[in-house]
Design an enzyme around this catalytic site. Structure first.
Site, PDB file in Angstrom:
ATOM      1  N   HIS A 131      75.977  58.854  59.887  1.00  0.00           N
ATOM      2  CA  HIS A 131      74.799  59.704  59.849  1.00  0.00           C
ATOM      3  C   HIS A 131      75.293  61.112  59.481  1.00  0.00           C
ATOM      4  O   HIS A 131      76.412  61.482  59.818  1.00  0.00           O
ATOM      5  CB  HIS A 131      74.156  59.712  61.244  1.00  0.00           C
ATOM      6  CG  HIS A 131      72.813  60.364  61.312  1.00  0.00           C
ATOM      7  ND1 HIS A 131      72.659  61.727  61.339  1.00  0.00           N
ATOM      8  CD2 HIS A 131      71.571  59.837  61.386  1.00  0.00           C
ATOM      9  CE1 HIS A 131      71.363  62.011  61.425  1.00  0.00           C
ATOM     10  NE2 HIS A 131      70.685  60.880  61.444  1.00  0.00           N
ATOM     11  N   ASP A 208      80.058  57.793  68.092  1.00  0.00           N
ATOM     12  CA  ASP A 208      78.644  58.168  68.014  1.00  0.00           C
ATOM     13  C   ASP A 208      77.819  56.958  68.459  1.00  0.00           C
ATOM     14  O   ASP A 208      77.684  55.978  67.732  1.00  0.00           O
ATOM     15  CB  ASP A 208      78.337  58.578  66.566  1.00  0.00           C
ATOM     16  CG  ASP A 208      76.839  58.694  66.276  1.00  0.00           C
ATOM     17  OD1 ASP A 208      76.025  58.442  67.187  1.00  0.00           O
ATOM     18  OD2 ASP A 208      76.492  59.031  65.134  1.00  0.00           O
ATOM     19  N   GLN A 211      72.896  54.842  68.162  1.00  0.00           N
ATOM     20  CA  GLN A 211      72.187  53.581  67.930  1.00  0.00           C
ATOM     21  C   GLN A 211      72.671  52.458  68.838  1.00  0.00           C
ATOM     22  O   GLN A 211      71.967  51.471  69.032  1.00  0.00           O
ATOM     23  CB  GLN A 211      72.364  53.125  66.468  1.00  0.00           C
ATOM     24  CG  GLN A 211      71.749  54.061  65.457  1.00  0.00           C
ATOM     25  CD  GLN A 211      70.236  54.125  65.555  1.00  0.00           C
ATOM     26  OE1 GLN A 211      69.580  53.201  66.017  1.00  0.00           O
ATOM     27  NE2 GLN A 211      69.668  55.238  65.134  1.00  0.00           N
ATOM     28  N   LYS A 234      66.383  57.452  72.050  1.00  0.00           N
ATOM     29  CA  LYS A 234      66.486  56.166  71.366  1.00  0.00           C
ATOM     30  C   LYS A 234      66.614  55.026  72.376  1.00  0.00           C
ATOM     31  O   LYS A 234      66.705  53.869  72.008  1.00  0.00           O
ATOM     32  CB  LYS A 234      67.663  56.167  70.408  1.00  0.00           C
ATOM     33  CG  LYS A 234      67.443  57.107  69.205  1.00  0.00           C
ATOM     34  CD  LYS A 234      68.513  56.930  68.166  1.00  0.00           C
ATOM     35  CE  LYS A 234      68.689  58.144  67.287  1.00  0.00           C
ATOM     36  NZ  LYS A 234      67.649  58.285  66.271  1.00  0.00           N
ATOM     37  N   CYS A 372      69.198  59.766  56.518  1.00  0.00           N
ATOM     38  CA  CYS A 372      70.229  60.766  56.784  1.00  0.00           C
ATOM     39  C   CYS A 372      71.629  60.173  56.633  1.00  0.00           C
ATOM     40  O   CYS A 372      72.540  60.482  57.404  1.00  0.00           O
ATOM     41  CB  CYS A 372      70.064  61.396  58.175  1.00  0.00           C
ATOM     42  SG  CYS A 372      68.533  62.286  58.337  1.00  0.00           S
TER      43      CYS A 372
END
Lengths: 414, 148
Positions: A131, A208, A211, A234, A372
Site C-alpha cells: 500500500h 503492516d 488487512q 478494518k 493505493c
C-alpha cells in the site's frame, strides 16, 4: 454427533448480520450489499453502544483527573490496551501504542527509529504489493538520509519471489517493511520466513497488519516481528484508532514522535524528560471514545471466534472465485495460493470505474481503482481493478447478487 | 447568432430528456450511449499538458477560442465519464467565456448525477468542470488585455 459438531462450528451468518444495523439499509432502492470491507468494515451494535455510552455516561479526559468520570474513562481506555495485548499476544501492555491508524504507525517508526538509525548507503526493503502508506514514508526517509529503497518482485499470481528477496538481503539492509496481507490482491505473505531471513542479516522487520489482523491469528511473539501495525476500523472497530506494537528495547531506545502533554515526565525550560512507555508516544489528549470502543470490537470478534469467521470467509472467497470465474472476459488479478477474502478482477477492456458505478446502482458496494497500490497495478499493466472483499456478515446470496449485477453491467457497457 | 442557445436553455433540454426515464438503468444506458458516441480525441492532444487527473479515470481536455466563444473537446478512458463529458460539452462548448465562468450547471444535480461530482477523488469530472471554467476565465482575461 459429527454433524451437530459441524453445525456448532459454523458461523450463523444471519444472526451475525442482525448485530450490524447498517446492513438493514437500502441503497438506490435495493438492499445494501456491502463488499468493500478491505476499505473499512461495518460496526456491530456493541461498538456503536460503546461510543454512545462513553459520551453519555463517563466522558472525561484520561490519566489526569482525580474525579470519578476521569477514573472511569481512564480505566476503560486502558482496558483496551490489555485487550489488544491479548489479541496480538504482545509481551507486555506498554508495548501497545495507540496511534490514529496503520499509516500513522508506519510514520511513527519512520520518523523516530528511522531518523535515528538509517544512514547514507543503508537499504530498506519493501515489496511490489505494498500500500502507498508502506512505501511513501520510507521514500521520504531514504531521500532525507541518502538511503536506498529496494523492492521485492512478484510473480504473475501476485506472490513475492522469495529467492529474489533473499538476494536483496545484505549487511546494508536495515529494515524490511512488508504487508502481511495485500489490500489489492489478497495475497498473504510468508511473514515468518521473511522475518527469519531478515534477522539473519541483522535487519529489523515491520509488518503492516492492516488487512491481516481481522482475518488471521496474530501472535507477534511467535512471528518475532520488530514492529506490527494495524487499524481498528478494518476489524469492526471505529476509525481514528490504530495500534503500533514494538519490541520493548526498540521502543525504549526510540526518541519521541510528537511533543506535548502526556508524553513527558518533567518539563523545565532547560530540559524535559520523557514519560515511560507507552505514554512517550502518546502526546496530547488521545482519541478516547474510539479507543474504548475498539475493545468492544475485539470482544465481539473473540466471542464469535476468529477460526469460525475465517472458515466462513474462506468459503465465501472460494465460492466467489468459482462464480466470478464463470463470467466471460473476467480475469481475477491475484491468484496467490494463500489469500485473505479479497478478490480483485478486471473485465476485458471495461473500465473498473464504470463497473463500480453500475454495481452501486444496484446497491452493491465494491471498491474500484488502484487501491493505493499503483506499483502493483503497474506490474499487472492495468489502471486498476474492481475489488470485492468479504467480512463475517457477507453471504453467498450477496455474491450471487454481485455476479448478477456484474453480468448486467457488462451487458450495458459492451 | 440569434439562434444560439444559452447555457440554461441547453441545461433545461437535458433535464427534460432525463425526466423521460423511469429508472436509473435507463439513465445510465443513455449516458453510456452518449459516451460511446463521443468522438475520440486526436492522439496528438493526449499529452500530459491536457490531462485532467482523477484517481480512477483520466480525462483529456482541450479548448479552442474562436469569435468570442470557447469550443471544447475531451475524452476519458471510462465510458460513463465520457457520457457526462459529452453533456458538459453540449452545455458549455460554443458559449461565451463569461457565461461559462458563471454557469451554475444545475442540470447535473437535477438529473441525479451529483454523486459523480462529489469529492470522492473517484473521477476527473469535478476537476474537468473546474478546468473548463478555468479555460473560460483564461480567455476572458486574454480578451480584456486585447481590448485595453
Amino acid at each position: 454427533m459429527i454433524e451437530s459438531a459441524t453445525i456448532q462450528n459454523k458461523l450463523d451468518v444471519y444472526s451475525v448480520r442482525q448485530q450490524f444495523p447498517i446492513l438493514n439499509r437500502e441503497v438506490k432502492g435495493k438492499p445494501l450489499v456491502y463488499l468493500d470491507n478491505a476499505a473499512t468494515s461495518q460496526k456491530p451494535q456493541v461498538v456503536i453502544d460503546a461510543l454512545v455510552n462513553y459520551y453519555t455516561d463517563y466522558n472525561a479526559n484520561v490519566h489526569r483527573g482525580i474525579h470519578t468520570l476521569a477514573e472511569e474513562a481512564t480505566m476503560a481506555f486502558e482496558r483496551t490496551r490489555d485487550a489488544v495485548q491479548q489479541f496480538i499476544n504482545a509481551e507486555s501492555r506498554e508495548q501497545v501504542i495507540y496511534t490514529r491508524g496503520t499509516t500513522e504507525g508506519i510514520n511513527l517508526v519512520s520518523y523516530t527509529w528511522g531518523r535515528q538509525n538509517i544512514k547514507a548507503g543503508d537499504e530498506i526493503i519493501v515489496s511490489t504489493i505494498e500500500h502507498h502508506s508502506n512505501i511513501v514514508p520510507w521514500q521520504i526517509l531514504c531521500e532525507e538520509k541518502g538511503a536506498k529503497l529496494r523492492v521485492i518482485p512478484i510473480n504473475d499470481k501476485g506472490e513475492l519471489l522469495m529467492e529474489e528477496f533473499e538476494k536483496l538481503l545484505n549487511p546494508k539492509t536495515k529494515l524490511v517493511s512488508i504487508v502481511h496481507a495485500s489490500n489489492a490482491l489478497g495475497t498473504i505473505n510468508p511473514v515468518k520466513k521473511i522475518i527469519d531471513a531478515a534477522h539473519k542479516v541483522g535487519a529489523l522487520v515491520l509488518i503492516d497488519g492492516a488487512q491481516s489482523t481481522v482475518h488471521l491469528d496474530i501472535d507477534v511473539q511467535e512471528m518475532d516481528c520488530d514492529f506490527f501495525v494495524f487499524s481498528s476500523h478494518k476489524l469492526y472497530g471505529p476509525t481514528g484508532i490504530g495500534i503500533l506494537y514494538g519490541k520493548k528495547d526498540l521502543l525504549d531506545a526510540m526518541p519521541p514522535f510528537q511533543g506535548g502533554g502526556e508524553m513527558i515526565k518533567e518539563v523545565t525550560f532547560e530540559k524535559t524528560t520523557y514519560n515511560d512507555l507507552p505514554y512517550k508516544f502518546e502526546a496530547g489528549t488521545p482519541n478516547i471514545a474510539d479507543t474504548i470502543a475498539l475493545k468492544a470490537a475485539l470482544d465481539f470478534v473473540n466471542e464469535i471466534g476468529k477460526e469460525k469467521i475465517r472458515r466462513h470467509e474462506e468459503e465465501l472467497l472460494a465460492y466467489a472465485t468459482v462464480q466470478l470465474g464463470q463470467i466471460p472476459g473476467l480475469r481475477i488479478i491475484g491468484r496467490a495460493k494463500e489469500k485473505v477474502s479479497v478478490i480483485s478482477f478486471v473485465v476485458d477492456s471495461l473500465h473498473p470505474q464504470d463497473i463500480g458505478i453500475l454495481l452501486d446502482n444496484r446497491g452493491i458496494a465494491v471498491r474500484t481503482g488502484h487501491h493505493c497500490a499503483e506499483p502493483c497495478m503497474r506490474f499487472f499493466e492495468i489502471p486498476g481493478t474492481v475489488r470485492a472483499s468479504f467480512a463475517m456478515y457477507n453471504t453467498k446470496e450477496e455474491i450471487d447478487e454481485l455476479v448478477n449485477g456484474l453480468q448486467k453491467a457488462i451487458k450495458m457497457l459492451s | 447568432m440569434s439562434d444560439h442557445k444559452t447555457i440554461s436553455e441547453i441545461e433545461g433540454e437535458i433535464v427534460e430528456e432525463f425526466s423521460l426515464f423511469d429508472s436509473w438503468d435507463d439513465k445510465y444506458e443513455y449516458i453510456i450511449d452518449l459516451g460511446k458516441k463521443l468522438p475520440p480525441l486526436d492522439q496528438k492532444f493526449k499529452i500530459d499538458e491536457n490531462r485532467v487527473r482523477g484517481c480512477q479515470s483520466t480525462v483529456y481536455l482541450v479548448a479552442d477560442y474562436r469569435d468570442g466563444r470557447v469550443f471544447y473537446k475531451a475524452e476519458s478512458d471510462a465510458v460513463i465519464v465520457k457520457g457526462l463529458i459529452s453533456m458538459l460539452i453540449r452545455v458549455l462548448s460554443g458559449q461565451k467565456p463569461d457565461d461559462i465562468v458563471n454557469a451554475p450547471l444545475n442540470f447535473i444535480r437535477e438529473i441525479g448525477m451529483m454523486t459523480h461530482l462529489a469529492q470522492t477523488r473517484s473521477n476527473g469530472l469535478l476537476a474537468m468542470v473546474k478546468q473548463m471554467k478555468n479555460y473560460g476565465l483564461a480567455f476572458k482575461v486574454k480578451d480584456s488585455f486585447v481590448n485595453q
